[in-house]
Scaffold this motif. Structure first.
Motif, PDB file in Angstrom:
ATOM      1  N   PRO A 160       0.823  -1.209   0.000  1.00 37.35           N
ATOM      2  CA  PRO A 160       0.000   0.000   0.000  1.00 37.35           C
ATOM      3  C   PRO A 160       0.856   1.259   0.000  1.00 37.35           C
ATOM      4  N   GLY A 161       0.250   2.399  -0.329  1.00 35.10           N
ATOM      5  CA  GLY A 161       0.968   3.658  -0.315  1.00 35.10           C
ATOM      6  C   GLY A 161       1.426   4.033   1.078  1.00 35.10           C
ATOM      7  N   GLY A 162       2.368   4.958   1.144  1.00 31.01           N
ATOM      8  CA  GLY A 162       2.866   5.445   2.429  1.00 31.01           C
ATOM      9  C   GLY A 162       4.317   5.137   2.671  1.00 31.01           C
ATOM     10  N   THR A 163       4.855   4.146   1.962  1.00 32.31           N
ATOM     11  CA  THR A 163       6.276   3.810   2.114  1.00 32.31           C
ATOM     12  C   THR A 163       7.088   4.712   1.202  1.00 32.31           C
ATOM     13  N   HIS A 164       8.017   5.485   1.784  1.00 33.28           N
ATOM     14  CA  HIS A 164       8.793   6.400   0.946  1.00 33.28           C
ATOM     15  C   HIS A 164      10.162   5.846   0.573  1.00 33.28           C
ATOM     16  N   THR A 165      10.626   4.787   1.247  1.00 30.05           N
ATOM     17  CA  THR A 165      11.942   4.226   0.947  1.00 30.05           C
ATOM     18  C   THR A 165      11.867   2.703   0.993  1.00 30.05           C
ATOM     19  N   VAL A 166      12.412   2.075  -0.046  1.00 27.34           N
ATOM     20  CA  VAL A 166      12.560   0.619  -0.078  1.00 27.34           C
ATOM     21  C   VAL A 166      14.036   0.309  -0.240  1.00 27.34           C
ATOM     22  N   ALA A 167      14.555  -0.536   0.640  1.00 26.11           N
ATOM     23  CA  ALA A 167      15.936  -1.011   0.527  1.00 26.11           C
ATOM     24  C   ALA A 167      15.905  -2.506   0.281  1.00 26.11           C
ATOM     25  N   LEU A 168      16.532  -2.936  -0.796  1.00 22.89           N
ATOM     26  CA  LEU A 168      16.639  -4.355  -1.104  1.00 22.89           C
ATOM     27  C   LEU A 168      17.796  -4.935  -0.307  1.00 22.89           C
ATOM     28  N   MET A 169      17.548  -6.057   0.375  1.00 25.18           N
ATOM     29  CA  MET A 169      18.493  -6.599   1.353  1.00 25.18           C
ATOM     30  C   MET A 169      18.941  -8.003   0.973  1.00 25.18           C
ATOM     31  N   HIS A 170      20.068  -8.402   1.572  1.00 27.18           N
ATOM     32  CA  HIS A 170      20.545  -9.788   1.534  1.00 27.18           C
ATOM     33  C   HIS A 170      20.721 -10.272   0.104  1.00 27.18           C
ATOM     34  N   LEU A 171      21.238  -9.420  -0.778  1.00 23.66           N
ATOM     35  CA  LEU A 171      21.500  -9.818  -2.153  1.00 23.66           C
ATOM     36  C   LEU A 171      22.670 -10.815  -2.177  1.00 23.66           C
ATOM     37  N   SER A 172      22.494 -11.930  -2.865  1.00 26.74           N
ATOM     38  CA  SER A 172      23.574 -12.898  -3.017  1.00 26.74           C
ATOM     39  C   SER A 172      24.650 -12.306  -3.919  1.00 26.74           C
ATOM     40  N   GLU A 173      25.905 -12.454  -3.495  1.00 27.98           N
ATOM     41  CA  GLU A 173      27.010 -11.978  -4.319  1.00 27.98           C
ATOM     42  C   GLU A 173      27.327 -12.948  -5.447  1.00 27.98           C
ATOM     43  N   VAL A 174      26.781 -14.168  -5.380  1.00 25.91           N
ATOM     44  CA  VAL A 174      27.013 -15.179  -6.413  1.00 25.91           C
ATOM     45  C   VAL A 174      25.822 -15.284  -7.350  1.00 25.91           C
ATOM     46  N   ASN A 175      24.611 -15.210  -6.807  1.00 23.66           N
ATOM     47  CA  ASN A 175      23.400 -15.517  -7.565  1.00 23.66           C
ATOM     48  C   ASN A 175      22.533 -14.297  -7.857  1.00 23.66           C
ATOM     49  N   ASN A 176      23.077 -13.116  -7.726  1.00 25.80           N
ATOM     50  CA  ASN A 176      22.304 -11.908  -7.996  1.00 25.80           C
ATOM     51  C   ASN A 176      23.248 -10.800  -8.416  1.00 25.80           C
ATOM     52  N   ARG A 177      22.685  -9.735  -8.930  1.00 27.04           N
ATOM     53  CA  ARG A 177      23.415  -8.513  -9.258  1.00 27.04           C
ATOM     54  C   ARG A 177      22.541  -7.342  -8.810  1.00 27.04           C
ATOM     55  N   PRO A 178      23.132  -6.318  -8.192  1.00 25.39           N
ATOM     56  CA  PRO A 178      22.305  -5.185  -7.761  1.00 25.39           C
ATOM     57  C   PRO A 178      21.454  -4.606  -8.870  1.00 25.39           C
ATOM     58  N   GLU A 179      22.015  -4.518 -10.086  1.00 28.18           N
ATOM     59  CA  GLU A 179      21.252  -3.915 -11.174  1.00 28.18           C
ATOM     60  C   GLU A 179      20.045  -4.773 -11.552  1.00 28.18           C
ATOM     61  N   LEU A 180      20.158  -6.090 -11.437  1.00 22.90           N
ATOM     62  CA  LEU A 180      19.012  -6.952 -11.743  1.00 22.90           C
ATOM     63  C   LEU A 180      17.911  -6.776 -10.702  1.00 22.90           C
ATOM     64  N   ALA A 181      18.302  -6.778  -9.431  1.00 19.98           N
ATOM     65  CA  ALA A 181      17.309  -6.611  -8.367  1.00 19.98           C
ATOM     66  C   ALA A 181      16.643  -5.244  -8.450  1.00 19.98           C
ATOM     67  N   LEU A 182      17.436  -4.205  -8.702  1.00 17.78           N
ATOM     68  CA  LEU A 182      16.892  -2.849  -8.768  1.00 17.78           C
ATOM     69  C   LEU A 182      15.977  -2.669  -9.970  1.00 17.78           C
ATOM     70  N   ASP A 183      16.376  -3.204 -11.112  1.00 16.75           N
ATOM     71  CA  ASP A 183      15.538  -3.068 -12.307  1.00 16.75           C
ATOM     72  C   ASP A 183      14.186  -3.731 -12.096  1.00 16.75           C
ATOM     73  N   ALA A 184      14.198  -4.924 -11.502  1.00 15.05           N
ATOM     74  CA  ALA A 184      12.938  -5.623 -11.261  1.00 15.05           C
ATOM     75  C   ALA A 184      12.070  -4.864 -10.262  1.00 15.05           C
ATOM     76  N   ALA A 185      12.678  -4.398  -9.185  1.00 20.74           N
ATOM     77  CA  ALA A 185      11.910  -3.678  -8.167  1.00 20.74           C
ATOM     78  C   ALA A 185      11.386  -2.353  -8.695  1.00 20.74           C
ATOM     79  N   ARG A 186      12.143  -1.711  -9.564  1.00 27.16           N
ATOM     80  CA  ARG A 186      11.693  -0.440 -10.135  1.00 27.16           C
ATOM     81  C   ARG A 186      10.401  -0.632 -10.924  1.00 27.16           C
ATOM     82  N   GLU A 187      10.323  -1.744 -11.645  1.00 28.59           N
ATOM     83  CA  GLU A 187       9.088  -2.037 -12.382  1.00 28.59           C
ATOM     84  C   GLU A 187       7.922  -2.240 -11.419  1.00 28.59           C
ATOM     85  N   ALA A 188       8.174  -2.898 -10.294  1.00 31.06           N
ATOM     86  CA  ALA A 188       7.104  -3.150  -9.324  1.00 31.06           C
ATOM     87  C   ALA A 188       6.624  -1.868  -8.671  1.00 31.06           C
TER      88      ALA A 188
END
Length: 283
Positions: free
Chosen positions: A204-232
């Motif tokens: 719901p509305g009201g959240t002004h900041t989202v921080a993506l946490m616990h990204l795997s250094e082997v199985n993820n990339r910050p840009e992939l997580a951020l791009d997906a979350a930006r769409e959401a």
């Protein structure tokens, strides 16, 4: 309320919440020296120059979250709060300074109130909503699927820190053995980028900041997580950042932070209307 993400990942986890003279560290996956270095770099010391927290709250008994809790307890005389299941499972130091809490009942530490909620993981785990009477922040990591009621639990928080552990394609193609891949994908493992985004899209509305946490250094990339979350989060007035494995990253629950240099963030726009949360399943 100021939030300092000190570490977020398989190498260690620690987040400091500070408000009205109370400072509580959630998880103790880094030692006092690293903690002090990060807080000094973030200028997060109190007016009296103290850097160590008043108390530590542990989310679950895995080593990257609880690893040095006993050292803080014994050497620095810092009280440890943990769920009753975690108290039974982990070495937390002097029992006189260990305080168990129910995984569904709020408890107070100084000026901060912590509201836990159980999460599906392969250790007894809790999400935490932290409230200082004016602002609210949610910390939700180490879960294999989104359980019923979690969306309502974090609704209305100014800051949401949410696990976005792995990209499904990178995990499948990566070097981990199949049994570990199955564990990560399971309903008691970790959230994928896609699962995290499904929750964010329903937030719901009201959240002004989202921080993506616990990204795997082997199985993820910050840009992939951020791009997906930006769409959401498209169409929402929301700042979006990815927490690094080692901080500090400072968030202000009272106002959106200026993102660190080079960090991606969502577009700013009118808030999106609340959406109904669908059924989540593990993958």
């Amino acid at each position: 309320m100021k939030i300092t993400i000190i570490a977020s990942g398989s190498g260690g986890n620690a987040t400091l919440f500070a408000s009205r003279g109370t400072r509580v560290l959630v998880d103790a996956g880094v030692g006092p020296r690293v903690l002090e270095q990060c807080l000094s770099a973030a200028a997060a010391g109190g007016a009296d120059g103290r850097l160590l927290p008043d108390a530590i709250v542990i989310t679950h008994a895995h080593a990257d979250h609880v690893g040095v809790a006993a050292r803080y307890n014994k050497k620095h005389k810092i009280p440890i709060y943990a769920s009753e299941a975690t108290v039974r499972a982990a070495e937390l130091g002097d029992p006189e300074r260990v305080r168990g809490f129910s995984s569904r009942e709020p408890f107070a530490v100084g000026a901060l109130t912590f509201s836990p909620r159980p999460l599906p993981h392969d250790a007894a785990q809790v999400a935490l909503v932290v409230d200082d009477g004016a602002r609210r922040a949610a910390l939700v990591t180490d879960l294999g699927e989104v359980p019923p009621g979690l969306l309502e639990h974090v609704a209305g928080c100014d800051v949401v820190m949410l696990e976005s552990n792995y990209d499904a394609g990178l995990l499948e193609a990566g070097p981990y053995p199949q049994h570990l891949k199955r564990r990560i994908r399971s309903a008691r493992g970790h959230l994928s980028n896609a699962q995290a985004c499904e929750l964010l899209a329903a937030l719901p509305g009201g959240t002004h900041t989202v921080a993506l946490m616990h990204l795997s250094e082997v199985n993820n990339r910050p840009e992939l997580a951020l791009d997906a979350a930006r769409e959401a989060l498209v169409g929402r007035r929301t700042r979006l950042v990815a927490a690094p494995p080692r901080g500090p990253l400072v968030l202000d629950a009272a106002a959106p932070p200026a993102p660190p240099p080079g960090a991606a963030r969502s577009s700013l726009g009118p808030p999106a209307p609340p959406r109904q949360l669908g059924l989540f399943t593990g993958i």
